[in-house]
Design an enzyme around this catalytic site. Structure first.
Site, PDB file in Angstrom:
ATOM      1  N   CYS A   1      80.700  57.807  43.684  1.00  0.00           N
ATOM      2  CA  CYS A   1      80.801  56.613  42.768  1.00  0.00           C
ATOM      3  C   CYS A   1      82.266  55.873  43.412  1.00  0.00           C
ATOM      4  O   CYS A   1      82.261  54.795  42.737  1.00  0.00           O
ATOM      5  CB  CYS A   1      80.582  56.657  41.362  1.00  0.00           C
ATOM      6  SG  CYS A   1      82.117  57.721  40.635  1.00  0.00           S
TER       7      CYS A   1
ATOM      8  N   HIS B   1      98.618  57.663  55.747  1.00  0.00           N
ATOM      9  CA  HIS B   1      97.723  58.559  55.555  1.00  0.00           C
ATOM     10  C   HIS B   1      97.352  58.632  54.186  1.00  0.00           C
ATOM     11  O   HIS B   1      96.610  59.725  53.944  1.00  0.00           O
ATOM     12  CB  HIS B   1      98.070  59.886  56.173  1.00  0.00           C
ATOM     13  CG  HIS B   1      98.208  59.783  57.714  1.00  0.00           C
ATOM     14  ND1 HIS B   1      99.140  60.512  58.439  1.00  0.00           N
ATOM     15  CD2 HIS B   1      97.726  58.916  58.498  1.00  0.00           C
ATOM     16  CE1 HIS B   1      99.109  60.340  59.685  1.00  0.00           C
ATOM     17  NE2 HIS B   1      98.225  59.177  59.974  1.00  0.00           N
TER      18      HIS B   1
ATOM     19  N   CYS C   1      83.389  64.845  39.353  1.00  0.00           N
ATOM     20  CA  CYS C   1      83.653  63.438  38.953  1.00  0.00           C
ATOM     21  C   CYS C   1      83.291  63.292  37.467  1.00  0.00           C
ATOM     22  O   CYS C   1      82.199  63.887  37.263  1.00  0.00           O
ATOM     23  CB  CYS C   1      83.013  62.295  39.829  1.00  0.00           C
ATOM     24  SG  CYS C   1      83.082  60.591  38.902  1.00  0.00           S
TER      25      CYS C   1
END
Length: 297
Positions: A136, A125, A184
């Site tokens: 991205c 997992h 990000c």
């Protein structure tokens, strides 16, 4: 009157099982990590505790769900981040290093098998210590994202809440609309833990690797899992269909109880170190001279 068995008796049974089967595939679940201070999902009857978890599809499409997840994770993750391997993890690493087990599949996302020194491990997992960008696909350490979260949300970061499995916390912030999400640093995209959420599938390549290991094994040992999730239970079905014996070391019932050849209702933290001693298994990289006269790992 039913015969009373000691932990030593149970360890001897499991040691004999591993001695007969030299290519045992080990499947571990949350019950292995509870002794490291990480809560598990289910009670002794296999019933899930608490609310239903966030589903992967709803996380990806809803900013509100992302805020709820990251707020709770920011408060709960430090408990998981500080967790260290317990005697069960260390014993499995010793059994692997001594050639007493074949391979480890884990349903856990805590990374404790690797910390303990195991190498032949597949994290079915994923790993909660890794984060990915949904835009991205850049990857970041979870610790880096934690610093970003705490800097942007200092008031929530100071909250106290009951720790829950996998770095979650029993926290329901009043003003989620003000919670600032991590992003990000490359493209500004949304971030998501690099784990398989409920409602998502284990990646195909990972599944293929796991199935290949089940094919190579001569037996299956389940540790700390009720097997209520099909991604784990399927390996018991495969073992049964191919005539491979199954042992389980778990506190409470499992979904595969009627398929088991050996069932030990004991704590992995207590039984596995005894098993390693009985089989003369040494921790990875530790020469015999550094093991005391009791065989302590």
């Amino acid at each position: 009157m039913a015969e009373a068995f000691t932990v030593q008796d149970r360890a001897e049974e499991l040691a004999a099982f591993l001695d007969r089967h030299t290519r045992t595939l080990v499947l571990t679940g949350a019950g292995l990590s509870t002794a490291s201070g990480i809560p598990d999902y289910r009670d002794r009857d296999g019933t899930r505790r608490g609310k239903q978890p966030i589903q992967g599809p709803e996380f990806r499409r809803s900013e509100a769900v992302q805020r709820r997840y990251w707020a709770r994770s920011m408060v709960g993750w430090p408990v998981l981040a500080k967790a260290t391997p317990n005697g069960g993890h260390q014993a499995l690493a010793a059994l692997e290093a001594s050639g007493r087990i074949g391979f480890i599949l884990t349903q856990n996302v805590d990374g404790l098998h690797h910390q303990a020194g195991s190498h032949a491990v597949l994290e079915l997992h994923g790993n909660i210590h890794h984060v990915k960008c949904l835009a991205c696909e850049a990857q970041f350490p979870r610790a880096f994202v934690q610093a970003q979260l705490e800097e942007a949300n200092p008031d929530v970061a100071r909250s106290m809440a009951l720790p829950l499995p996998d770095g979650d916390a029993a926290l329901e912030p009043d003003a989620l609309t003000d919670f600032r999400l991590p992003h990000c640093v490359h493209c500004g995209g949304a971030l998501m833990p690099d784990v398989v959420f409920f409602g998502d599938n284990v990646p195909a390549a990972r599944t293929a690797c796991a199935l290949a290991q089940m094919e190579k094994a001569d037996s299956l040992l389940v540790i700390g899992s009720s097997l209520m999730v099909y991604s784990g239970f399927r390996f018991c079905r495969m073992a049964t269909q191919s005539g491979k014996p199954i042992a389980a070391l778990n506190l409470g019932r499992t979904r595969a109880d009627d398929l088991l050849h050996l069932k030990l209702d004991e704590s992995a933290e207590h039984v596995l170190p005894l098993v390693a001693q009985l089989l003369n298994a040494r921790p990875p990289g530790l020469p015999p001279a550094l093991i005391d006269h009791r065989g302590t790992l």
